[in-house]
Enzyme design. Structure first.
Site, PDB file in Angstrom:
ATOM      1  N   LYS A  93       4.275   1.996  -2.312  1.00  0.00           N
ATOM      2  CA  LYS A  93       4.747   3.186  -3.048  1.00  0.00           C
ATOM      3  C   LYS A  93       6.184   3.448  -2.598  1.00  0.00           C
ATOM      4  O   LYS A  93       7.074   3.768  -3.390  1.00  0.00           O
ATOM      5  CB  LYS A  93       3.874   4.409  -2.725  1.00  0.00           C
ATOM      6  CG  LYS A  93       2.351   4.195  -2.849  1.00  0.00           C
ATOM      7  CD  LYS A  93       1.575   5.447  -2.484  1.00  0.00           C
ATOM      8  CE  LYS A  93       0.161   5.226  -1.901  1.00  0.00           C
ATOM      9  NZ  LYS A  93      -0.847   4.592  -2.673  1.00  0.00           N
TER      10      LYS A  93
ATOM     11  N   SER B  46       0.823  -1.197   0.000  1.00  0.00           N
ATOM     12  CA  SER B  46       0.000   0.000   0.000  1.00  0.00           C
ATOM     13  C   SER B  46       0.870   1.265   0.000  1.00  0.00           C
ATOM     14  O   SER B  46       1.728   1.405  -0.851  1.00  0.00           O
ATOM     15  CB  SER B  46      -0.956  -0.058   1.191  1.00  0.00           C
ATOM     16  OG  SER B  46      -2.124   0.632   0.899  1.00  0.00           O
TER      17      SER B  46
ATOM     18  N   HIS C 265      -7.553  -5.709  -0.327  1.00  0.00           N
ATOM     19  CA  HIS C 265      -6.313  -4.979  -0.084  1.00  0.00           C
ATOM     20  C   HIS C 265      -5.616  -5.574   1.145  1.00  0.00           C
ATOM     21  O   HIS C 265      -6.078  -5.383   2.276  1.00  0.00           O
ATOM     22  CB  HIS C 265      -6.729  -3.527   0.176  1.00  0.00           C
ATOM     23  CG  HIS C 265      -5.623  -2.552   0.261  1.00  0.00           C
ATOM     24  ND1 HIS C 265      -4.847  -2.214  -0.818  1.00  0.00           N
ATOM     25  CD2 HIS C 265      -5.158  -1.819   1.306  1.00  0.00           C
ATOM     26  CE1 HIS C 265      -3.962  -1.304  -0.453  1.00  0.00           C
ATOM     27  NE2 HIS C 265      -4.126  -1.054   0.835  1.00  0.00           N
TER      28      HIS C 265
ATOM     29  N   TRP D 154      -9.926   0.411  -5.375  1.00  0.00           N
ATOM     30  CA  TRP D 154      -9.360   1.712  -5.006  1.00  0.00           C
ATOM     31  C   TRP D 154      -7.951   1.884  -5.586  1.00  0.00           C
ATOM     32  O   TRP D 154      -7.540   2.964  -5.993  1.00  0.00           O
ATOM     33  CB  TRP D 154      -9.349   1.791  -3.473  1.00  0.00           C
ATOM     34  CG  TRP D 154      -8.925   3.090  -2.866  1.00  0.00           C
ATOM     35  CD1 TRP D 154      -7.861   3.279  -2.029  1.00  0.00           C
ATOM     36  CD2 TRP D 154      -9.578   4.358  -2.979  1.00  0.00           C
ATOM     37  NE1 TRP D 154      -7.802   4.588  -1.635  1.00  0.00           N
ATOM     38  CE2 TRP D 154      -8.844   5.273  -2.200  1.00  0.00           C
ATOM     39  CE3 TRP D 154     -10.700   4.811  -3.676  1.00  0.00           C
ATOM     40  CZ2 TRP D 154      -9.196   6.619  -2.091  1.00  0.00           C
ATOM     41  CZ3 TRP D 154     -11.049   6.150  -3.566  1.00  0.00           C
ATOM     42  CH2 TRP D 154     -10.301   7.037  -2.780  1.00  0.00           C
TER      43      TRP D 154
HETATM   44  C1  GCU Z   1      -5.358   4.892   1.597  1.00  0.00           C
HETATM   45  C2  GCU Z   1      -4.754   5.644   0.442  1.00  0.00           C
HETATM   46  C3  GCU Z   1      -3.940   4.720  -0.463  1.00  0.00           C
HETATM   47  C4  GCU Z   1      -2.951   3.929   0.359  1.00  0.00           C
HETATM   48  C5  GCU Z   1      -3.658   3.227   1.486  1.00  0.00           C
HETATM   49  C6  GCU Z   1      -2.743   2.500   2.476  1.00  0.00           C
HETATM   50  O1  GCU Z   1      -6.358   4.033   1.140  1.00  0.00           O
HETATM   51  O2  GCU Z   1      -5.787   6.276  -0.257  1.00  0.00           O
HETATM   52  O3  GCU Z   1      -3.254   5.463  -1.441  1.00  0.00           O
HETATM   53  O4  GCU Z   1      -2.251   3.027  -0.451  1.00  0.00           O
HETATM   54  O5  GCU Z   1      -4.373   4.166   2.264  1.00  0.00           O
HETATM   55  O6  GCU Z   1      -1.573   2.794   2.551  1.00  0.00           O
HETATM   56  O7  GCU Z   1      -3.253   1.686   3.216  1.00  0.00           O
END
Ligand code: GCU
Length: 416
Positions: free
Chosen positions: A259, A255, A396, A346
């Site tokens: 990144k 998540s 997720h 998402w």
């Molecule tokens: C949120 C955010 C995402 C991210 C996620 C996470 O949903 O919008 O961009 O990847 O959190 O890190 O759990």
């Protein structure tokens, strides 16, 4: 005792995270068709000598900011070693990483598990959301005392971990499975580097290393850059530990930390394998596709993750000189793996696949095959050669299924 009102509120938020949000596009027919920026590389030599550096600089300028170089040498102190961790399966170490020239940074506690009986194994390196005590089920792992994001389900009380948070991330870190496969694991709490909120930089690494006062921190780099910096410091330590094969490090993250893993892998070529688990917007998902989270949404909700310039592409991704296939290409010719989850709309699973697909031409310059297929594969069908990809059944998360693919991928490329 949880008050019913609060509980309902929390449940509503949890549900919101999974269900389509109003005003967010989930219609493939409406994703837009802005062309991707050209990778502009015709030979491997040109890529390595000039284009790679140019694209890296574009990511610094437009997305994550620039990682400062001169912050002084990190110091590593092995604070504890347990040779019979996890019932004798592994040796567990804790290493305190600090910056003596920047004492305002409190440093980070790295937890390392090394499989016993394996000589200098390769190592997975990744940050966690909940701290070392949440990754491991071992009760003698010190409880993190750092600031944590509110999370009732995970028993965070007043922004602090409680005893009940122990092991709450263990399903995402299947230590036994990884260790039995012959790999070591090195991990740290991402909040040790910088607490994940808009003001987190003040008590984190970014203020501590800021050149000319805290005011410039925001324009210089974002929290993702700081977390990625932390991953590289773990790699620094691992190079010095004879019990680890420092030449075989795989960087991994989920998540927002996916990144981070991509950005760490882009900057630091010592990460020989790069893994992005459900990294989504601002990670593997193409920003020009309007599907699920967008640049506008992410930069509004999490401005501290990025350099401010990135927010200027809200609703106008086409003006941005990069897209995320270029971030994937920065790993070339090293093997990289992108994982999606089918219900993680998402994060735009198809957009995550496409960035891998469109990074393929750079791998081809090195005579290496990328995802190999032309279309996003069916659910639970891993594909790819130097660019691995799968779209797992479910939500997720990081699961054993994901790890099975990563272990297979790393073994295949490292001949283990
Ligand atoms: C949120 C955010 C995402 C991210 C996620 C996470 O949903 O919008 O961009 O990847 O959190 O890190 O759990």
């Amino acid at each position: 005792m949880i008050r019913p009102g609060l509980f309902l509120l929390f449940t509503a938020f949890a549900a919101l995270a999974q269900t389509p949000r109003p005003g967010v596009n989930y219609d493939e027919a409406k994703v837009g068709n802005d062309p991707l920026p050209d990778l502009k590389a015709t030979t491997a030599e040109e890529w390595t000598k000039s284009r790679r550096g140019e694209i890296l600089a574009l990511f610094e300028q437009h997305v994550y900011g620039k990682t400062p170089a001169n912050v002084g040498a990190p110091k590593f102190e092995v604070t504890a070693t347990k040779p019979d961790a996890l019932g004798g399966l592994a040796t567990r170490k804790f290493v305190h990483v600090s910056l003596p020239e920047r004492p305002a940074w409190q440093g980070m506690e790295v937890m390392i598990y090394i499989p016993n009986g394996v000589k200098a194994p390769p190592c997975f390196v990744g940050l966690s959301f909940g701290g070392n005590h949440a990754v491991s089920v071992e009760k003698d792992v010190p409880l993190s005392t750092r600031w944590m994001r509110p999370n009732k389900e995970k028993h965070i009380v007043d922004n602090k971990a409680t005893e009940a948070t122990r092991g709450t991330e263990s399903s995402r870190w299947p230590l036994e499975m990884i260790l039995k496969a012959g790999f070591a694991v090195a991990t740290a709490y991402y909040g040790d580097i910088e607490p994940d909120h808009a003001d987190g930089w003040k008590s984190g690494l970014r203020a501590a290393v800021s050149k000319d006062g805290a005011n410039t921190v925001w324009s210089e780099w974002g929290a993702i850059g700081a977390w990625a910096w932390g991953l590289s410091r773990i790699a620094d330590y691992l190079q010095t530990d004879a019990q680890i094969d420092g030449k075989h490090l795989a960087v991994i993250g989920h998540s927002r930390l996916g990144k981070t893993s991509l950005w760490a892998g882009a900057q630091d070529e010592r990460f020989g394998v790069v893994i992005s688990n459900n990294s989504g917007e601002g990670g593997a998902a193409l920003m020009r596709r309007d599907f699920g989270e967008t640049t506008a949404i992410i930069t509004k909700a999490f401005p501290h993750w990025f350099t401010p310039k990135y927010a200027s592409y809200a609703g106008n991704a086409a003006a941005c000189p990069i897209d995320m296939h270029m971030l994937i290409a920065l790993a070339a010719p090293r093997p990289i793996y992108i994982a999606s989850a089918a219900e993680d709309h998402w994060a735009d699973p198809k957009g995550e696949f496409l960035s891998g697909f469109h990074a393929g031409p750079v791998y081809a310059l090195f005579g290496k095959k990328g995802v190999v297929v032309e279309e996003q594969p069916a659910i639970d069908t891993p594909v790819g050669n130097f660019i691995g990809y799968h779209n797992r059944t479910g939500k997720h998360d990081v699961t054993d299924y994901d790890w099975t693919q990563y272990l297979t991928f790393a073994r295949r490329h490292w001949g283990r």
